[in-house]
Design a protein around this motif. Structure first.
Motif, mmCIF file in Angstrom:
data_model
loop_
_atom_site.group_PDB
_atom_site.id
_atom_site.type_symbol
_atom_site.label_atom_id
_atom_site.label_comp_id
_atom_site.label_asym_id
_atom_site.label_seq_id
_atom_site.Cartn_x
_atom_site.Cartn_y
_atom_site.Cartn_z
ATOM 1 N N ASP A 56 -24.016 6.571 -37.861
ATOM 2 C CA ASP A 56 -23.382 7.495 -36.924
ATOM 3 C C ASP A 56 -22.458 8.477 -37.643
ATOM 4 O OD1 ASP A 56 -24.683 5.843 -35.177
ATOM 5 O OD2 ASP A 56 -22.884 5.154 -34.120
ATOM 6 N N PRO A 57 -22.183 9.636 -37.031
ATOM 7 C CA PRO A 57 -21.241 10.572 -37.660
ATOM 8 C C PRO A 57 -19.823 10.007 -37.776
ATOM 9 C CG PRO A 57 -22.588 11.695 -36.010
ATOM 10 C CD PRO A 57 -22.852 10.231 -35.850
ATOM 11 N N GLN A 58 -19.375 9.305 -36.728
ATOM 12 C CA GLN A 58 -18.013 8.788 -36.706
ATOM 13 C C GLN A 58 -17.975 7.262 -36.816
ATOM 14 O OE1 GLN A 58 -18.740 11.362 -34.264
ATOM 15 N NE2 GLN A 58 -17.821 12.802 -35.697
ATOM 16 N N LEU A 59 -16.905 6.771 -37.395
ATOM 17 C CA LEU A 59 -16.673 5.332 -37.449
ATOM 18 C C LEU A 59 -16.237 4.797 -36.092
ATOM 19 C CD1 LEU A 59 -14.670 5.375 -40.788
ATOM 20 C CD2 LEU A 59 -16.979 4.453 -40.514
ATOM 21 N N HIS A 60 -15.599 5.656 -35.293
ATOM 22 C CA HIS A 60 -15.096 5.263 -33.977
ATOM 23 C C HIS A 60 -16.021 5.810 -32.890
ATOM 24 C CE1 HIS A 60 -13.573 9.273 -34.850
ATOM 25 N NE2 HIS A 60 -13.430 9.478 -33.559
ATOM 26 N N ARG A 66 -21.411 5.446 -31.654
ATOM 27 C CA ARG A 66 -21.289 4.248 -30.820
ATOM 28 C C ARG A 66 -19.978 3.501 -30.991
ATOM 29 N NH1 ARG A 66 -26.070 1.431 -33.472
ATOM 30 N NH2 ARG A 66 -25.268 2.794 -35.139
ATOM 31 N N GLY A 67 -19.209 3.819 -32.034
ATOM 32 C CA GLY A 67 -17.971 3.091 -32.270
ATOM 33 C C GLY A 67 -18.221 1.680 -32.756
ATOM 34 N N ILE A 68 -19.041 1.544 -33.817
ATOM 35 C CA ILE A 68 -19.440 0.200 -34.247
ATOM 36 C C ILE A 68 -18.545 -0.379 -35.341
ATOM 37 C CG2 ILE A 68 -21.839 0.647 -33.605
ATOM 38 C CD1 ILE A 68 -22.479 0.771 -36.634
ATOM 39 N N THR A 69 -17.457 0.321 -35.699
ATOM 40 C CA THR A 69 -16.530 -0.255 -36.678
ATOM 41 C C THR A 69 -15.120 -0.312 -36.086
ATOM 42 O OG1 THR A 69 -15.592 1.677 -37.839
ATOM 43 C CG2 THR A 69 -17.859 1.041 -38.412
ATOM 44 N N ASP A 70 -14.225 -0.935 -36.847
ATOM 45 C CA ASP A 70 -12.827 -1.037 -36.419
ATOM 46 C C ASP A 70 -11.971 0.071 -37.023
ATOM 47 O OD1 ASP A 70 -12.873 -1.884 -39.042
ATOM 48 O OD2 ASP A 70 -11.754 -3.737 -38.698
ATOM 49 N N ALA A 71 -12.606 1.108 -37.565
ATOM 50 C CA ALA A 71 -11.883 2.220 -38.187
ATOM 51 C C ALA A 71 -12.144 3.511 -37.421
ATOM 52 C CB ALA A 71 -12.316 2.370 -39.644
ATOM 53 N N ASP A 72 -11.385 4.544 -37.779
ATOM 54 C CA ASP A 72 -11.534 5.861 -37.163
ATOM 55 C C ASP A 72 -11.886 6.896 -38.235
ATOM 56 O OD1 ASP A 72 -10.811 4.961 -34.605
ATOM 57 O OD2 ASP A 72 -8.684 5.233 -35.033
ATOM 58 N N ALA A 93 -18.701 -8.153 -42.201
ATOM 59 C CA ALA A 93 -19.481 -7.237 -43.024
ATOM 60 C C ALA A 93 -18.892 -5.834 -42.916
ATOM 61 C CB ALA A 93 -20.936 -7.232 -42.574
ATOM 62 N N THR A 94 -18.769 -5.167 -44.048
ATOM 63 C CA THR A 94 -18.163 -3.842 -44.076
ATOM 64 C C THR A 94 -19.187 -2.788 -44.495
ATOM 65 O OG1 THR A 94 -17.424 -4.268 -46.337
ATOM 66 C CG2 THR A 94 -15.845 -4.704 -44.560
ATOM 67 N N VAL A 95 -18.827 -1.526 -44.266
ATOM 68 C CA VAL A 95 -19.691 -0.413 -44.671
ATOM 69 C C VAL A 95 -19.836 -0.452 -46.197
ATOM 70 C CG1 VAL A 95 -19.965 2.090 -44.738
ATOM 71 C CG2 VAL A 95 -18.954 0.986 -42.713
ATOM 72 N N PRO A 96 -21.065 -0.482 -46.721
ATOM 73 C CA PRO A 96 -21.247 -0.577 -48.175
ATOM 74 C C PRO A 96 -21.572 0.769 -48.824
ATOM 75 C CG PRO A 96 -23.311 -1.091 -47.105
ATOM 76 C CD PRO A 96 -22.328 -0.707 -45.993
ATOM 77 N N THR A 97 -21.400 0.823 -50.116
ATOM 78 C CA THR A 97 -21.947 1.948 -50.877
ATOM 79 C C THR A 97 -23.465 1.769 -50.993
ATOM 80 O OG1 THR A 97 -21.717 0.823 -53.008
ATOM 81 C CG2 THR A 97 -19.842 2.157 -52.249
ATOM 82 N N LEU A 98 -24.166 2.860 -51.213
ATOM 83 C CA LEU A 98 -25.600 2.759 -51.454
ATOM 84 C C LEU A 98 -25.857 1.937 -52.715
ATOM 85 C CD1 LEU A 98 -28.557 3.463 -50.921
ATOM 86 C CD2 LEU A 98 -28.178 5.643 -52.103
ATOM 87 N N ASP A 99 -24.997 2.069 -53.710
ATOM 88 C CA ASP A 99 -25.135 1.303 -54.943
ATOM 89 C C ASP A 99 -25.126 -0.201 -54.662
ATOM 90 O OD1 ASP A 99 -25.650 1.728 -57.594
ATOM 91 O OD2 ASP A 99 -23.556 1.774 -58.215
ATOM 92 N N ALA A 100 -24.217 -0.652 -53.782
ATOM 93 C CA ALA A 100 -24.135 -2.078 -53.448
ATOM 94 C C ALA A 100 -25.388 -2.547 -52.725
ATOM 95 C CB ALA A 100 -22.896 -2.344 -52.601
ATOM 96 N N VAL A 101 -25.923 -1.703 -51.846
ATOM 97 C CA VAL A 101 -27.159 -2.043 -51.131
ATOM 98 C C VAL A 101 -28.326 -2.165 -52.104
ATOM 99 C CG1 VAL A 101 -28.905 -1.036 -49.613
ATOM 100 C CG2 VAL A 101 -26.525 -1.205 -48.858
ATOM 101 N N LEU A 102 -28.452 -1.224 -53.015
ATOM 102 C CA LEU A 102 -29.549 -1.281 -53.980
ATOM 103 C C LEU A 102 -29.463 -2.542 -54.836
ATOM 104 C CD1 LEU A 102 -29.640 2.459 -55.142
ATOM 105 C CD2 LEU A 102 -31.129 1.337 -53.480
ATOM 106 N N ALA A 103 -28.244 -2.949 -55.189
ATOM 107 C CA ALA A 103 -28.066 -4.145 -56.009
ATOM 108 C C ALA A 103 -28.476 -5.411 -55.267
ATOM 109 C CB ALA A 103 -26.608 -4.247 -56.454
ATOM 110 N N ALA A 104 -28.480 -5.356 -53.933
ATOM 111 C CA ALA A 104 -28.831 -6.532 -53.121
ATOM 112 C C ALA A 104 -30.325 -6.663 -52.869
ATOM 113 C CB ALA A 104 -28.083 -6.468 -51.791
#
Length: 272
Positions: A56-60, A66-72, A93-104
């Motif tokens: 989504d464009p926004q964290l809130h 959709r407001g799927i995180t606890d941040a703004d 679970a938190t928003v990851p970097t693409l680098d972290a996703v690729l490593a997984a």
């Protein structure tokens, strides 16, 4: 439908119906399933250009988020630390970097990176498909795409880059070396035109464009042009079965094992 003819499974945001979407735990969950051919994640930049996985464009919550995180904050206008600390869908679970996703992602599983927004002031919805002059759109996307490709250069498994936006695809094409897929939106014609411009590997139509009386037309036209067809977003076993019957090459799925019911109960086909 046997295993050899079944469409490949692309785990949408890491099986978003069963795990917190676009997170490392979701990717790890998706990769636990033998059927997973690729994991699909969304890529956007933070304020300093760090590439993160978020849809989504926004964290809130806003009209278009959709407001799927606890941040703004708007992701591409927000500090990286704030984005990376944001918890997704009430989990740890938190928003990851693409680098972290690729490593997984383990060997044998590919990645489909959807390019969501270039982090520039001009909204990408102004840059659709089949543009009369794609040059301005390509230039808007190039800095972000360069950052994404720099991360993928160290990823030694299969890669597919997809987008709704021609500017993103044009920027990948200009850099060279990576296959692209056109997400067709409402216009299959525009999608096919754009796919031809960039020698795309695939088109990604919404499932409703590959169902009903015209289902064969879309798939057969794409196949005649050398394009794979990966349909999104699939969330039921019977929809997955119908798409398999229509001849799609892949299903971009919210849940694992959507093809398992009919595989385990082949007599169910007798009543179709």
């Amino acid at each position: 439908m046997d295993a050899d003819s079944a469409p490949r499974v692309i785990a949408h945001r890491g099986f978003a119906g069963a795990a917190p979407e676009n997170t490392v735990p979701a990717v790890e969950y998706a990769c636990q399933h033998d059927e997973t051919d690729m994991v699909e994640v969304d890529a956007v930049p933070t304020a300093d250009g760090t590439v993160v996985c978020f849809h989504d464009p926004q964290l809130h919550e806003t009209d278009d988020s959709r407001g799927i995180t606890d941040a703004d904050g708007t992701v591409w206008e927000t500090a990286t630390d704030t984005v990376l600390d944001a918890r997704v869908l009430g989990t740890h679970a938190t928003v990851p970097t693409l680098d972290a996703v690729l490593a997984a992602i383990p060997e044998g599983v590919g990645v489909n990176v959807e390019l969501k927004h270039p982090g520039r002031a001009v909204a990408p919805f102004a840059d659709a498909l089949a543009l009369a002059d794609p040059t301005p759109a390509r230039e808007r996307w190039q800095p972000f795409v360069a950052d994404v490709l720099a991360l993928l250069d160290d990823f030694d498994r299969r890669v597919l880059l997809s987008s709704f936006y021609e500017g993103a695809l044009a920027a990948v094409d200009a850099a060279g070396g990576y296959p692209v897929a056109v997400i067709t939106g409402e216009s299959i014609t525009d999608g096919l035109t754009t796919a031809a411009r960039y020698d795309a590997a695939a088109i990604h139509p919404h499932w409703h464009h590959v169902s009903g009386a015209t289902e064969r037309t879309v798939v057969e036209t794409a196949h005649e042009r050398g394009l794979a067809v990966n349909a999104w977003t699939v969330d039921t076993w019977h929809r997955a079965a119908a798409l398999a019957d229509a001849g799609v090459d892949g299903v971009i799925a919210d849940y694992p094992e959507l093809g398992a019911w009919r595989d385990r109960h082949p007599a169910a086909d007798d009543g179709r």
